[in-house]
Write an enzyme that holds these catalytic residues in place. Sequence first.
Site, short mmCIF file in Angstrom:
data_model
loop_
_atom_site.label_atom_id
_atom_site.label_comp_id
_atom_site.label_asym_id
_atom_site.label_seq_id
_atom_site.Cartn_x
_atom_site.Cartn_y
_atom_site.Cartn_z
N HIS A 84 0.60 -0.83 0.31
CA HIS A 84 0.09 0.29 0.59
C HIS A 84 0.40 1.19 0.19
O HIS A 84 1.20 1.97 -1.06
CB HIS A 84 -0.61 -0.11 1.66
CG HIS A 84 -1.96 0.99 1.48
ND1 HIS A 84 -3.49 0.90 0.57
CD2 HIS A 84 -1.31 2.49 1.55
CE1 HIS A 84 -3.95 2.41 1.51
NE2 HIS A 84 -3.16 2.83 1.77
N GLU A 85 1.54 1.32 1.21
CA GLU A 85 2.49 2.35 1.21
C GLU A 85 3.74 2.47 -0.21
O GLU A 85 4.04 3.81 -0.48
CB GLU A 85 3.65 2.29 2.56
CG GLU A 85 2.12 2.50 3.40
CD GLU A 85 1.56 3.87 3.81
OE1 GLU A 85 2.08 4.67 3.44
OE2 GLU A 85 0.82 3.26 4.84
N GLU A 95 -4.34 7.59 -2.51
CA GLU A 95 -4.89 6.58 -2.42
C GLU A 95 -5.74 6.04 -3.45
O GLU A 95 -5.64 4.60 -3.46
CB GLU A 95 -6.66 6.90 -1.33
CG GLU A 95 -6.88 5.68 -0.53
CD GLU A 95 -6.44 5.17 0.73
OE1 GLU A 95 -5.15 6.54 0.82
OE2 GLU A 95 -6.16 4.27 0.82
N HIS A 100 1.98 4.55 -2.72
CA HIS A 100 2.13 5.71 -2.79
C HIS A 100 2.96 6.43 -2.67
O HIS A 100 3.39 7.10 -3.67
CB HIS A 100 1.77 6.27 -0.86
CG HIS A 100 0.69 6.14 -1.25
ND1 HIS A 100 -0.33 7.43 -1.40
CD2 HIS A 100 -0.32 5.45 0.65
CE1 HIS A 100 -2.18 6.61 -1.07
NE2 HIS A 100 -1.71 5.88 0.42
#
Lengths: 508, 508
Positions: A274-275, A302, A278
């Site tokens: 997830h990170e 997101e 980003h």
Amino acid sequence: MTVSVAATKSAYEQLTAKLRAIGSLQQCEALLKYDRMVFMPQSQETAQARGVQLSALASVVHEKTTDKSLFQLLEEAEKDLPKEDADAPRVLELTRKTLEENSRVTAELAARKAKHGALAHSSWAQAREKEDFALFVPALTTCFEIAKEEAAAKRIDESVTLYDQMLDHFEPGMKMERIDQVFEEIERALVPLLERVRNSETKPSTTPLEGTFDIAMQKKVCKEVVTQLGFDEARGRIDVAVHPFTSSASPADVRITSRFSDNEWQMGLLATIHEGGHAMYEQSLGKSGLEIDHALSMGTHESQSLFWERMVAKSLPFWKWIAPKLNEAFESFDYTPEQLYDAVNAIKPNNCIRVEADELTYPLHVLLRYRLEKEIITDKLTVEEIPAKWNELMMDLLGVQVPNDSLGCLQDIHWSAFAIGYFATYLLGSSTAAQLAYYCEKDIPDMYALIEKGQFEPLKAWLTDKVHKHGRRYKSLDDLLEAQVGEKLNPKYFIDYLEEKYSKLYNC
Amino acid sequence: MTVSVAATKSAYEQLTAKLRAIGSLQQCEALLKYDRMVFMPQSQETAQARGVQLSALASVVHEKTTDKSLFQLLEEAEKDLPKEDADAPRVLELTRKTLEENSRVTAELAARKAKHGALAHSSWAQAREKEDFALFVPALTTCFEIAKEEAAAKRIDESVTLYDQMLDHFEPGMKMERIDQVFEEIERALVPLLERVRNSETKPSTTPLEGTFDIAMQKKVCKEVVTQLGFDEARGRIDVAVHPFTSSASPADVRITSRFSDNEWQMGLLATIHEGGHAMYEQSLGKSGLEIDHALSMGTHESQSLFWERMVAKSLPFWKWIAPKLNEAFESFDYTPEQLYDAVNAIKPNNCIRVEADELTYPLHVLLRYRLEKEIITDKLTVEEIPAKWNELMMDLLGVQVPNDSLGCLQDIHWSAFAIGYFATYLLGSSTAAQLAYYCEKDIPDMYALIEKGQFEPLKAWLTDKVHKHGRRYKSLDDLLEAQVGEKLNPKYFIDYLEEKYSKLYNC
């Protein structure tokens, strides 16, 4: 006669040089904050010293962004646009908006907000500990009041509603009416789908998640995976923090944090991915050093983390790629890709907590918060009425009974930190991720075959081409999507994705 | 009628508030530099971005320190000294000196120096790689010229010599004449002592240093030791870097780095203790946020690192305390305190390299450099003549034949970085460390018994009382020593210490 260098530079050049210097100081702030979260020694005294450093930096940034000469240069540059630079009009438009909004918030209001923020945070933490929302009512009421006051001050156009002004801070150009339209469609589809899933007799097994997993090995796997996805470690780092986050001190210095637990491996892996999503966005932004090369919006951000976490890492082909790695990495661990896929996609039907929610229930947690804050800002709901309304909606939308306020309306830090208008971006991001995946597969028909082979480079290149490299050149997420995939945000793709996945997984 | 807050504040209060803000920004610079050395990703692009951030910060600091309103406040404060604040006169004196010196260096000179610094560094590195000093002559000549130009610009009193002005930057208040006096005494004693040691048939065994030593275990031991000495980890960190150093982002955030090799354990341990000594000084400085609470000088700083590294950690009682720990930590390692003491104190008679020198030969390496740079600044020696003179002095002082320039006059980075007048502080520090140890034992007669028991707290408290807490309240190292131990810097203690230790160890 000598001509000074400044005199030979256009107003636009002088303006952007000043803006870049401000941008560099903001990067310093980002680094000091990252250090505080990750490396800084933990004494109270150290925290205080860091607070003083950050406030010294913030006041320099404030001085420089409210300097009258900056406005003068902006006006001159607007009158004398550099024709050779296609970005110039948008650069000036963004600059005017940011400078005007900044200048409209008085020092008194900013100071009052900062002061109340500290109080509200401790009031929230205390109420949460005591499981008693009433303790938080006065401080939260003031938070909403200050947020409204700030929105009223900032809005340039008086006809903009306060809530639209708040949304604009996190999701520029996307107004409540438009978001309502998207969210209502999602709600109409997901509530009955969740009902079917909850009633299904089929329950995917979560056994593969359980056991004891060496943390050093988890970190090693996560690092390998996120690097393979496209995170560039030569221009970033991976660290550990209590709450995973990503921070950029420049496109060449993007740092992610993750967290690990030795009694399950899913959290650390999916948080890192997830990170990583980003971070790949931040690493692929343009290098002008100007706001035009910042990420477009929180929702867009997101969409990038969720593209990788959900559309890629929650797909079966991904587990075909990674299963052998996990089987080799962990002791007494031997599962098929299908078993792992089922386990990571199983829903948690009685979960009250947003951050622990699965991808099917998460949107409903967001809808609830979005609806509540909208009603408070438009004076249709009082702060005192939050708990009752919260619990009612949890039952209506998710079929879950909330046992106490700490597991209900006290769980999120956002409102106490004036992040009102923020929750929506989580769901805009989910929906965008699914839409991007749909169009990515149209452009790269063997997308899932590539994922199965661990070949992620074409996907990252596609995202950079469609999203990253544009920075803030579009005015909204809708505009970006329309221009790049030919269609504004359309929740159909997200709904279809969940419908197909969960009706199959739960045989319903 | 409302009276503004600023109007009710005295000039002194306004001035110190501005100085504290500048200090905070300089702390931000320190943190960004530490991050660059220790945590920052290593791509060229990241380094460039960090350079831009540091230069944005530096120009803010420059703007603020050269702001005319600061000088006006200084003048007003000088006329209206706050009587209740005993530090005020010294605060203003330091402020005037710093501001005046800063304002005398033109932006053109500062820019030229920065630009040439980059060039000189690469020229030095290249010459060193090719073992050819001639390649470095043009760049180094310019370094000395710029350093002289800067010293000439900075000196407020024209009668001050250029070399004294340079020394003052690193060692305020200690002039060449005074340093000559101290250094000549040291030279007269150490050259014959070294001669006796070299000719002795007794050679302490260095076998305990050899072997293979787990790095994680070395780090663990080092952390335990430095914490026990008094380094406060709640207000600091220990990291790893190629060249060990200490950096302070505030007295509550002091970070040290060390380095480790798996084929010996001495380097990491002594480097950590050395940096720990610097760090304890920084952690114990006052918290005014003003220059008065900065470390007094480079020599004073070095006295703190060397107090712990040599006077404590090279003493036999220390090895009585630590021997059991090392014997337990390392595999197949079993030595007596005496064996360890002998090994770490053995001299390396044919060593050419300053940073690898033992405590007996190190002073002579410093004397050589001090003498050379003094002669260059006073035009008694040309840059071209450095190698011949260097090699001649290496033979005269140390009895060592230098095989090539890279192991001779190209070994140090200092001159290429304009650190002229710096070398002396290493030896001022060594000498001060011995003097402090002498007086510490007078005040704490069981000092070495405490060391043997691992009870270091009284020693640290003594140093804080005599040195740390005074910051820059004294004008020079001499003044500090005279006031705190009753005697200006006196090399006798250092000479006696080496004489006693080495005549015993080498039986000569």
